[in-house]
Design an enzyme around this catalytic site. Structure first.
Site, short mmCIF file in Angstrom:
data_model
loop_
_atom_site.label_atom_id
_atom_site.label_comp_id
_atom_site.label_asym_id
_atom_site.label_seq_id
_atom_site.Cartn_x
_atom_site.Cartn_y
_atom_site.Cartn_z
N SER A 356 0.83 -1.20 0.00
CA SER A 356 0.00 0.00 0.00
C SER A 356 0.87 1.26 0.00
O SER A 356 1.77 1.39 -0.82
CB SER A 356 -0.95 -0.04 1.21
OG SER A 356 -1.94 0.95 1.14
N ASP A 420 -8.06 -4.57 -6.54
CA ASP A 420 -7.53 -3.69 -5.49
C ASP A 420 -7.65 -2.23 -5.92
O ASP A 420 -7.19 -1.83 -7.00
CB ASP A 420 -6.06 -4.05 -5.23
CG ASP A 420 -5.49 -3.33 -4.02
OD1 ASP A 420 -6.14 -2.41 -3.48
OD2 ASP A 420 -4.37 -3.67 -3.61
N HIS A 513 -7.78 -5.16 -1.27
CA HIS A 513 -6.50 -4.59 -0.83
C HIS A 513 -5.90 -5.36 0.36
O HIS A 513 -4.76 -5.10 0.75
CB HIS A 513 -6.71 -3.13 -0.44
CG HIS A 513 -5.44 -2.36 -0.22
ND1 HIS A 513 -4.44 -2.27 -1.17
CD2 HIS A 513 -4.98 -1.66 0.86
CE1 HIS A 513 -3.45 -1.53 -0.70
NE2 HIS A 513 -3.75 -1.17 0.52
#
Length: 542
Positions: A356, A420, A513
């Site tokens: 991320s 995602d 995610h």
């Protein structure tokens, strides 16, 4: 080896620093609606600050005639709306996150619901303490697989490389190294005491006025190490500042290099938008002759004394001196420790990774090393592996870094799982600037890998992908319930992970995610053909 020169771009021949800052707090809803529908660039003044209101304004804001294009206005409008919503719910997110993580650890520390009931009856209830070695983050509870060294082939691969064998060159070695990087990216969400076996840094973000950037460093062995791993912490689920950074569209242009996401630079400790001149001081380039094979003495290379000076000048109240920037910010702390480790372990190479937001910091770290002419360090870079990473800059930046990370073999791998949302941020279209670069390893929900230049549905909100996204979310929920039976107990998803899949029925990009998807993709992925840098015995920085 052929040299790669750092050449100026025709649109960036000046050393004058340029930037665009989006400030959602500077106007109300009426101002925002007026900004969306107006063609007058003056309507943007409350929300957008630029470095140049003259001849470059049109380019800075995306228009060709001095105004802002409709597409560009819409993207910034959505960004401002999302960041305003995040700011409103910032404190409730933080409080609910603290309570939620306390609850998760309260149940876990007492051995589950039945264990908690037993302890209540016998007066032996265990109370969790945040920051202790047993207090696990929400990410850690989402996926309980936390052991970095579950597979001995990693150690064997490193030893084989050190003895002159194939080692980490082999396909299985690639899989193992990617697994190590993903597990390290997940462990970066934990506190320092959970990871007592590594060097852990809480680093200063001058814009947020908080120690909000976390990173840890480990070696494969204490003496004569062959591998050094650097892992940056990603977006925390209940951290409003992290999510606001992901949706931010502010940028700073580094002369002759490209435009870079301003929030990510701030997370590395390389400036503060409250005083944009700090970016210029910390990111200026004095020698444009950088080559990947030229080890001559740098002329005018960046020195830590500049950062120390700015660290003394920048303080929250204008009077109190803050600690030296070298000591407190992520880039300088990690660079200093990395130099020390590379000097200590003469044959070691290093890997940078993150999930991320951590993935964005992982690729920007070597980018700034190149900018600061750290040739000897860059010659010992084994690879950069990111997972669910957002976009970090424009195409010019991408071309520059590909020149330095693709020779003699690719060293940068960007892993993306299915739908995602985060890798599709910030928004990218024909008029906007943020572009991915490097090799993308894309995994669908069946864990089949494809090498692509860009993940499908690159901006997430494509109409053609809407229905398939929700159908896929239903499949992922079903899959979470049967994984333990089809792939073994290691892949069984707990109630928290299944709950996130339920949330994914409403917002598929959020559940996609989850680090669980990336761990499974790396371990179960098929059709893997991943070239990577090799770890040769006796490699030195000559």
């Amino acid at each position: 080896m052929a040299t790669t020169q750092f050449k100026p771009n025709s649109s960036s021949t000046s050393d004058i620093s340029r930037y665009m800052i989006v400030r959602p707090q500077n106007g109300g809803i009426t101002d925002l609606v007026r900004f969306l529908v107006s063609t007058d660039k003056a309507s943007a003044a409350k929300f957008i600050e630029t470095s140049d209101s003259g001849t470059h304004t049109a380019e800075l804001l995306g228009g060709d005639d001095g105004g802002i294009t409709p597409d560009h206005r819409w993207v910034i409008f959505v960004s401002i709306i999302v960041r305003k919503i995040i700011s409103v719910f910032g404190k409730p997110m933080e409080w609910s996150g603290c309570l939620f993580e306390f609850f998760l650890n309260f149940i876990s520390d007492n051995g589950g619901m039945l264990g908690l009931l037993w302890n209540l009856l016998h007066g032996k209830v265990v109370m969790p303490h945040r920051g202790s070695e047993t207090f696990i983050s929400a990410i850690g509870h989402l996926d309980r697989r936390i052991d970095l060294y579950t597979n001995n082939s990693l150690v064997e691969g490193i030893r084989e490389s050190a003895s002159g064998g194939k080692g980490l060159q082999s396909e299985s070695g690639n899989r193992v190294l990617m697994d190590l990087c993903m597990m390290a990216s997940k462990l970066a969400y934990e506190n320092a005491k959970v990871m007592h076996f590594v060097d852990f840094y809480d680093c200063w973000n001058d814009y947020q006025k908080d120690m909000s950037t976390q990173v840890f460093i480990l070696c494969d062995k204490p003496k004569d190490a062959n591998l050094i791993l650097i892992s940056f912490r990603g977006t925390e689920p209940f951290d409003a500042d992290d999510w606001s950074t992901d949706f931010d569209y502010s940028w700073y242009e580094i002369p002759r290099l490209g435009k870079v996401h301003m929030g990510f630079l701030e997370a590395l400790g390389l400036g503060n938008r409250a005083d944009a001149s700090t970016f210029q001081s910390l990111l200026q380039v004095n020698d444009t002759r950088f080559t990947s094979s030229n080890a001559s003495t740098s002329v005018g290379s960046f020195t830590e004394s500049k950062a120390e000076k700015i660290g003394r000048d920048r303080s929250s109240d204008g009077n109190k001196l803050i600690p030296d920037m070298v000591e407190m910010t992520a880039y300088y702390a990690v660079r200093s420790k990395l130099k020390s480790l590379l000097n200590e372990h003469k044959t070691a190479k290093f890997v940078v990774t993150g999930h991320s937001l951590g993935g964005a910091l992982a690729i920007l770290f070597p980018t700034v090393l190149v900018l600061h002419e750290e040739r000897e360090i860059m010659q010992r870079l084994l690879g950069v592996y990111t997972y669910g990473q957002p976009r970090v800059g424009n195409r010019q930046l991408g071309r520059f870094m590909e020149d330095h990370l693709d020779l003699p073999v690719p060293k940068y791998f960007r892993v993306v799982y299915c739908n995602d949302l985060v890798p599709r941020l910030p928004y990218d279209d024909k008029t906007f600037l943020y572009k991915h670069f490097g090799e993308c390893l894309y995994y669908n929900s069946l864990y089949i890998e494809q090498k692509v230049d860009e993940e499908p549905n690159r901006n997430y909100f494509g109409i053609l992908y809407l229905i398939p996204e929700y159908i896929n979310a239903v499949w992922e929920l079903i899959r979470s319930l049967i994984m333990g039976y089809t792939h073994g107990p290691e892949y069984k998803e707990g109630w928290l992970s299944v709950g996130l899949r339920v949330v994914g029925l409403a917002i598929p990009g959020i559940s996609a995610h989850s680090p669980t998807n990336y761990v499974n993709s790396v371990r179960l992925g098929r059709d893997r053909t991943i070239p990577m840098a090799t770890l040769y015995k006796g490699t030195s920085c000559k």
